[in-house]
Design an enzyme around this catalytic site. Structure first.
Site, PDB file in Angstrom:
ATOM      1  N   CYS A 168       8.712  -7.025   4.560  1.00 37.62           N
ATOM      2  CA  CYS A 168       9.819  -6.557   3.725  1.00 37.62           C
ATOM      3  C   CYS A 168      10.449  -5.309   4.325  1.00 37.62           C
ATOM      4  O   CYS A 168       9.753  -4.439   4.845  1.00 37.62           O
ATOM      5  CB  CYS A 168       9.322  -6.222   2.324  1.00 37.62           C
ATOM      6  SG  CYS A 168       9.203  -7.648   1.265  1.00 37.62           S
ATOM      7  N   ASP A 215       5.592  -1.776  -6.531  1.00 36.99           N
ATOM      8  CA  ASP A 215       6.077  -3.168  -6.653  1.00 36.99           C
ATOM      9  C   ASP A 215       6.693  -3.448  -8.023  1.00 36.99           C
ATOM     10  O   ASP A 215       7.371  -4.451  -8.197  1.00 36.99           O
ATOM     11  CB  ASP A 215       4.913  -4.141  -6.440  1.00 36.99           C
ATOM     12  CG  ASP A 215       4.268  -3.945  -5.104  1.00 36.99           C
ATOM     13  OD1 ASP A 215       4.513  -4.741  -4.196  1.00 36.99           O
ATOM     14  OD2 ASP A 215       3.513  -2.959  -4.955  1.00 36.99           O
ATOM     15  N   LYS A 220      -0.813 -12.746  -3.539  1.00 29.57           N
ATOM     16  CA  LYS A 220      -0.364 -12.792  -2.141  1.00 29.57           C
ATOM     17  C   LYS A 220      -1.082 -11.739  -1.305  1.00 29.57           C
ATOM     18  O   LYS A 220      -1.549 -12.010  -0.203  1.00 29.57           O
ATOM     19  CB  LYS A 220       1.148 -12.549  -2.070  1.00 29.57           C
ATOM     20  CG  LYS A 220       1.661 -12.261  -0.672  1.00 29.57           C
ATOM     21  CD  LYS A 220       3.149 -11.998  -0.628  1.00 29.57           C
ATOM     22  CE  LYS A 220       3.567 -10.603  -0.935  1.00 29.57           C
ATOM     23  NZ  LYS A 220       3.402  -9.608   0.139  1.00 29.57           N
ATOM     24  N   ASN A 221      -1.150 -10.526  -1.841  1.00 29.77           N
ATOM     25  CA  ASN A 221      -1.679  -9.417  -1.042  1.00 29.77           C
ATOM     26  C   ASN A 221      -3.198  -9.409  -0.920  1.00 29.77           C
ATOM     27  O   ASN A 221      -3.767  -8.497  -0.324  1.00 29.77           O
ATOM     28  CB  ASN A 221      -1.146  -8.077  -1.573  1.00 29.77           C
ATOM     29  CG  ASN A 221       0.329  -7.929  -1.225  1.00 29.77           C
ATOM     30  OD1 ASN A 221       0.843  -8.660  -0.376  1.00 29.77           O
ATOM     31  ND2 ASN A 221       1.006  -7.009  -1.889  1.00 29.77           N
ATOM     32  N   ARG A 264       7.998   1.898   7.707  1.00 29.03           N
ATOM     33  CA  ARG A 264       6.683   1.262   7.592  1.00 29.03           C
ATOM     34  C   ARG A 264       5.852   1.343   8.873  1.00 29.03           C
ATOM     35  O   ARG A 264       5.403   0.326   9.422  1.00 29.03           O
ATOM     36  CB  ARG A 264       6.814  -0.189   7.119  1.00 29.03           C
ATOM     37  CG  ARG A 264       7.497  -0.286   5.774  1.00 29.03           C
ATOM     38  CD  ARG A 264       7.432  -1.673   5.200  1.00 29.03           C
ATOM     39  NE  ARG A 264       6.166  -1.938   4.544  1.00 29.03           N
ATOM     40  CZ  ARG A 264       5.873  -3.109   3.978  1.00 29.03           C
ATOM     41  NH1 ARG A 264       6.728  -4.085   4.008  1.00 29.03           N
ATOM     42  NH2 ARG A 264       4.706  -3.277   3.391  1.00 29.03           N
ATOM     43  N   ARG A 323       8.808 -16.268   0.031  1.00 29.76           N
ATOM     44  CA  ARG A 323       7.729 -15.642   0.799  1.00 29.76           C
ATOM     45  C   ARG A 323       6.537 -15.323  -0.099  1.00 29.76           C
ATOM     46  O   ARG A 323       5.396 -15.405   0.333  1.00 29.76           O
ATOM     47  CB  ARG A 323       8.210 -14.308   1.408  1.00 29.76           C
ATOM     48  CG  ARG A 323       8.970 -14.425   2.691  1.00 29.76           C
ATOM     49  CD  ARG A 323       9.188 -13.042   3.277  1.00 29.76           C
ATOM     50  NE  ARG A 323       7.968 -12.263   3.142  1.00 29.76           N
ATOM     51  CZ  ARG A 323       7.897 -10.989   2.775  1.00 29.76           C
ATOM     52  NH1 ARG A 323       8.980 -10.309   2.546  1.00 29.76           N
ATOM     53  NH2 ARG A 323       6.741 -10.385   2.649  1.00 29.76           N
TER      54      ARG A 323
END
Ligand code: EPU
Length: 446
Positions: A117, A308, A23-24, A122, A422
């Protein structure tokens, strides 16, 4: 419409499962398509909600894309807008990365304050500061929730990151690649996902080089061209699978495995008693051990134990014999799953580790740390987890609760599973294929 999972726990997972694309990386290479008028063909793209939403955002800018299986063809030939719409942009955190490419190509961009998230404040101050040093004029208007940015022309600069920033590094690479002259990023992030983005941009004609001592040097070019690129596997998903195999007392044969990206995880997993077997360079088998010893992990930037991985790890430690600790140093608020695991019987308490200089030590801004919350947890096990009704606040926490429910006794419910969707492609179907008992229900009935 809100969806939930109904999970009958206690069934060992058994069989083969394939890791999806990262995903990232997917989100960043899609944004990189803004850097060229030519077509970019991207393989191994996970079909997850974040990717679909990002493609919608890019469509609103005039970008054409086509998904065929896990391949996305994308073309930024006819960009008609440089404004990322607030209503979708604020939901996809990575969409603000369009700022650099839009500024570089069109000299202007209007980008909503990033969402994503809920892991803490952030802020993106490091990104903004770097872009300003490259000649961007950026102002945030709280009345409309947008960053308004303009530039005559981005130019190279030397920017030193005070602290590690994964997407901050990517944001500046995406801006510097079309800027005039040389950019040197010092104390740049070393996460492997950053390197995958770099490789894709290099194939597009970008001049980017990693140097020793966390430095990246980018020599700006006047234009980039199309390319075809296959993105790396999602290492966070592989960790999810390893813990799921161990927690459910089963085994998973994981395809598209990238063990070289998981060194700190594999070390702790084996030390604790989890079983790892290399079947081939790209296939790894993860199995449950007989019993587990407690561990003490601290999350760190690459090459450390990733933030993570800490929620599935804390879950795993509920099965270790004794007292384990997990210390989170990257985000100031990544323990939302703890209260949920406690509902299932987990014995977890918060504590504040004694740190001499927290302002320098932690990766987040210490002023964002609330006095009411702690940066570490102590887990005492082993605990037989039982069923519960669960809800989640972020993606990795969601996957962790799903594993907890699959391993617990009885029937559990996980609400609002869109957080999991997601970032994990059809996770319920893929776990069902390895013998999990999961039903997806829409609010109001199955
Ligand atoms: N930070 C600042 N100012 C900045 C940038 C970062 O204070 O300008 C703080 C952040 O608030 C955070 C810390 O520094 O506390 C680290 O931030 P970083 O920029 O490294 O992380 P990120 O880019 O926000 C990415 C991933 C995360 C992953 C981390 C760590 C994406 C889209 N997100 O976040 O992934 O956990 O790096 O590798 O790439 C996820 O996939 O669920 C996820 C949250």
């Amino acid at each position: 419409m809100a969806e939930s999972f109904v999970i009958q726990g206690g069934k060992p997972l058994r069989g083969e499962i394939k890791v999806a694309g990262a995903k990232n990386v997917a989100l960043k290479v899609l944004i990189a398509s803004l850097l060229t008028k030519d077509e970019l063909i991207l393989h191994n793209i996970p079909v997850i909600d974040d990717v679909i939403r990002l493609l919608e955002i890019l469509k609103s800018l005039g970008i054409k894309s086509n998904i065929d299986g896990h391949t996305v063809s994308i073309s930024s030939k006819n960009i008609k807008s440089t404004t990322v719409p607030l209503e979708v942009g604020a939901r996809i955190r990575a969409s603000y990365l369009a700022l650099g490419p839009l500024l570089a190509r069109f000299g202007e961009a209007i980008i909503p304050n990033p969402g994503g998230c809920r892991l803490g404040a952030r802020p993106i101050d490091r990104h903004i500061e770097g872009l300003q040093k490259m000649g961007a004029n950026i102002k945030y208007y709280s009345e409309d929730g947008y960053f308004h940015a303009t530039t005559k022309k981005l130019h190279g600069t030397t920017y030193h990151f005070d602290k590690n920033s994964h997407t901050g590094t990517e944001a500046l690479i995406l801006a510097a690649v079309l800027a005039e002259g040389e950019t040197r990023l010092q104390n740049a992030a070393e996460e492997v996902e950053v390197d995958d983005l770099i490789q894709c941009i290099q194939l597009m004609g970008g001049h980017i080089e990693r140097k020793p001592n966390r430095e990246i040097v980018i020599e700006g070019v006047s234009k980039l061209h199309g390319a075809e690129y296959t993105i790396m596997s999602d290492r966070n998903e592989e960790v999810t699978f390893a813990i799921a195999a161990a927690m459910t007392k089963g085994y998973l044969i994981v395809k598209n495995s990238t063990p070289h990206t998981l060194t700190p995880f594999l070390k702790e997993f084996q030390k604790s008693g989890g079983i790892v077997e290399k079947i081939s360079d790209t296939v790894t088998k993860y199995s449950a051990g007989k019993k587990y010893v407690p561990t003490h992990v601290t999350t760190l930037p690459h090459p450390g134990f990733m933030t993570d991985w800490q929620s599935p790890w804390a879950l795993f430690m509920t099965q270790a014999n004794g007292s384990s600790t997990v210390h989170e140093t990257i985000f100031e608020n990544r323990f939302s799953y703890v209260e949920e695991l406690k509902k299932m019987g987990a014995n977890i308490e918060f504590y504040e580790p004694k740190i001499n200089n927290p302002k320098d030590y932690y990766n987040f801004r210490w002023e964002d740390h609330s006095d009411g919350c702690c940066q570490a947890i102590r887990i005492v096990g082993p605990t037989k987890l039982h069923n519960a009704v669960l809800s989640m606040h972020d993606l990795r926490a969601g996957a962790t609760l799903l594993i907890a429910a699959m391993s617990a006794e009885g029937k559990s419910y996980i609400q609002n599973v869109e957080q999991i969707d997601r970032g994990y492609e059809r996770i319920d179907k893929r776990f069902k294929a390895v013998e999990a008992d999961i039903i997806r229900v829409t609010e109001g009935g199955p």
